[in-house]
Scaffold this active site. Structure first.
Site, PDB file in Angstrom:
ATOM      1  N   GLY A 240       0.826  -1.213   0.000  1.00  0.00           N
ATOM      2  CA  GLY A 240       0.000   0.000   0.000  1.00  0.00           C
ATOM      3  C   GLY A 240       0.850   1.247   0.000  1.00  0.00           C
ATOM      4  CD  GLN A 241       2.820   5.662  -1.749  1.00  0.00           C
ATOM      5  OE1 GLN A 241       3.412   4.701  -2.232  1.00  0.00           O
ATOM      6  NE2 GLN A 241       3.441   6.705  -1.231  1.00  0.00           N
ATOM      7  N   GLY A 243       0.514   8.445   3.508  1.00  0.00           N
ATOM      8  CA  GLY A 243       1.074   9.784   3.518  1.00  0.00           C
ATOM      9  C   GLY A 243       2.531   9.821   3.934  1.00  0.00           C
ATOM     10  N   GLY A 245       4.737   7.233   3.288  1.00  0.00           N
ATOM     11  CA  GLY A 245       5.577   6.415   2.431  1.00  0.00           C
ATOM     12  C   GLY A 245       4.863   5.165   1.963  1.00  0.00           C
ATOM     13  CB  SER A 246       5.703   2.754  -0.593  1.00  0.00           C
ATOM     14  OG  SER A 246       5.442   3.818  -1.495  1.00  0.00           O
ATOM     15  CB  VAL A 247       3.376  -0.487   3.490  1.00  0.00           C
ATOM     16  CG1 VAL A 247       3.565  -1.700   4.403  1.00  0.00           C
ATOM     17  CG2 VAL A 247       3.125   0.768   4.330  1.00  0.00           C
ATOM     18  CE  LYS A 261       5.371   3.914   8.608  1.00  0.00           C
ATOM     19  NZ  LYS A 261       4.345   4.576   9.441  1.00  0.00           N
ATOM     20  CG  ASP A 355      -3.790  10.059  12.018  1.00  0.00           C
ATOM     21  OD1 ASP A 355      -4.909  10.554  11.774  1.00  0.00           O
ATOM     22  OD2 ASP A 355      -2.984   9.732  11.131  1.00  0.00           O
TER      23      ASP A 355
END
Length: 544
Positions: A240-241, A243, A245-247, A261, A355
């Site tokens: 996934g992507q 806020g 970075g990418s995982v 991540k 969050d």
């Protein structure tokens, strides 16, 4: 310059300080009884009579010749003074008639002074020191101006020529300044900027490295970047992507699955990185995702978590294909509440997540929820009743009112309670809180509609059996808990420990909470409440 010849009755030493001028013997004209001397004078023509009278009393005047263009040391350059005097005489001298200068053309005056100033500049520049060279460059135009004024005898030309020379000087200094800016000041400014950037980067890296060295003894494992590349098989499987970075999916020897991540460069500053590592590096709770390790090699930073095969909660509660039973939803809600309660009370320092939302709740293979993504989390002493407003960050739709304005209250752990309440409402209804109902556009604000469903049966006098048929008992329970959590004033909300007790309770429903401000139909209709809510979110976006 003038060379004065005198005949003296006795020898006069050139070092005799009683006389004003130096006396140099002329041997070819001297005898045993009379001694001839040459005296070099620097005087105007009208002053020569005074000069002749000031010679030594034992000397008589013989004659005088002009020495045009010679320096005071010229006649002293040789032992044979007569030869030098003869050489001066051969050069001759110029006679000028000032009264005829007005008849010259201006072009001739300018060319004459220009040639004169050029010779003067060359003589000064070739034989002077570095300072003399610089002085000759700076004042060469002024020498030309003095020559022009003296030669022409026309004072009215002084100011126009001065203006012209001033313009030339300005242009000359502008060119010099431009050269300095281009080749000296510009490289110097770039060097200072790069040095400042390097210093700030070094300070950040140094702070992160000090923290990570302390963390290695008690915290998660530290990976090299080459290890991250090997674990993720060169970042082949992207999960996934976000806020931050990418995982990517990774695997350790022994078939241990991981989620890596990779923080993007714009978001991987030292403060956020340290915040996440310090927040969950020491946490071991069934409902909080475990940080296995991390990587910090400039400019790459990564966080390595335990792998959650079922992904995030938002994939299920907002999907029409995947549905949870009310028992499972209640179990997931209770697990999330326990995880947040542990963050607030189970550590030496309370951890405020800031969050809480479905995207940050991960599910393992048994759909056990785990709180994740601590990029915005902050550590505070547990006895603090509030935190600075500058720490208020989050996601629109879940952020508490006091995070936007202090007029609603102070920022504290109750801000996470508000976000959890919004999360519960989304879990129950399968729709986002801030989004309009696609089936009925008049229901603009979802929490208001839920509160109406909770209170409508009682207002209409329906029996409890009819109400139960209309709303599942666990659905009603989750909605009541959520309404308690989203009370506008922080002091009216329960703590996460009290939320856990309400969710763990038996079949008895919690008491019906007061109507939240956003759901107040009497003062703020449903449509207006959504408008006011949108106004608050716009304020938050401006602050960000």
């Amino acid at each position: 310059m003038w060379v004065l010849f005198v005949n003296c009755s006795k020898v006069i030493s050139s070092r005799n300080i009683r006389y004003w001028y130096s006396y140099h013997p002329v041997t070819c004209r001297s005898t045993k009884d009379s001694f001839v001397y040459a005296v070099l004078l620097n005087a105007k023509l009208g002053q020569l009579s005074d000069t002749v009278e000031s010679v030594a009393p034992s000397c008589a005047y013989l004659g005088i010749i002009p020495a045009s263009g010679c320096s005071p040391g010229y006649i002293l350059s040789s032992d044979d003074d007569v030869v030098d005097v003869r050489a001066i005489a051969r050069v001759g001298f110029a006679v000028s008639f000032p009264f005829t200068a007005r008849q010259w053309k201006l072009s001739k005056i300018i060319s004459t002074c220009l040639a004169d100033s050029t010779r003067h500049f060359k003589a000064q520049f070739n034989g002077a020191s570095i300072w003399g060279k610089a002085s000759s460059v700076i004042w060469s135009e002024m020498y030309f101006l003095r020559c022009l004024y003296a030669t022409s005898g026309r004072p009215e030309l002084y100011w126009p020529i001065l203006g012209l020379l001033s313009a030339i000087e300005i242009v000359k200094y502008t060119i010099v300044l431009a050269i300095l800016l281009r080749f000296v000041l510009a490289p110097l400014a770039v060097w200072i900027f790069l040095a400042h950037r390097y210093w700030k980067t070094w300070i950040t890296i140094n702070a992160v490295e000090k923290f990570l060295r302390m963390q290695e003894t008690v915290g998660p494992m530290r990976f090299a970047y080459t290890d991250i590349v090997a674990i993720t098989s060169h970042f082949r499987d992207k999960l996934g992507q976000g806020g931050y970075g990418s995982v990517y999916r990774g695997m350790l020897p022994g078939d241990v699955n991981l989620a890596v991540k990779m923080l993007c460069r714009s978001m991987c500053n030292g403060e956020d990185f340290i915040s996440e590592v310090s927040s969950i590096g020491q946490i071991h709770h069934v409902n909080v995702v475990r940080l296995v390790g991390y990587c910090s090699e400039e400019p790459s930073r990564a966080l390595v978590y335990e792998y959650m095969p079922k992904g995030s909660l938002d994939k299920y509660i907002f999907s029409r294909k995947e549905h949870f039973s009310w028992d499972k939803l209640s179990e997931i809600g209770l697990g999330i509440a326990r995880g947040i309660d542990y963050l607030h009370r189970g550590c030496d320092m309370q951890i405020l997540h800031f969050d809480i939302k479905p995207h940050n709740i991960l599910l393992d293979s048994n759909f056990v929820p785990k709180v994740a993504d601590f990029g915005l989390a902050k550590l505070y002493p547990r006895d603090n009743s509030f935190v600075p407003l500058s720490a208020a960050r989050g996601t629109i739709g879940y952020i508490a009112p006091e995070m936007i304005s202090r007029s609603f209250g102070v920022v504290s752990s109750k801000s996470d309670v508000y976000s959890f309440g919004m999360l519960l409402l989304e879990m129950v209804g399968g729709r986002r809180n801030a989004a309009p109902n696609p089936e009925n556009s008049s229901l603009s604000y979802y929490p208001s509609w839920v509160y109406d469903r909770l209170t409508e049966p009682r207002e209409l006098g329906q029996t409890s059996a009819a109400a139960a048929a209309d709303m599942h008992v666990l659905e009603r329970k989750l909605c009541l808990v959520a309404m308690w959590c989203i009370q506008m004033k922080p002091q009216d909300r329960p703590t996460m420990r009290e939320v856990v007790r309400m969710l763990e309770g038996g079949a008895d429903d919690p008491q019906t909470p007061p109507r939240p401000f956003f759901c107040d139909e009497e003062h703020n209709p449903v449509g207006d409440s959504h408008h006011f809510y949108s106004k608050l979110t716009s304020v938050l976006e401006e602050d960000e």
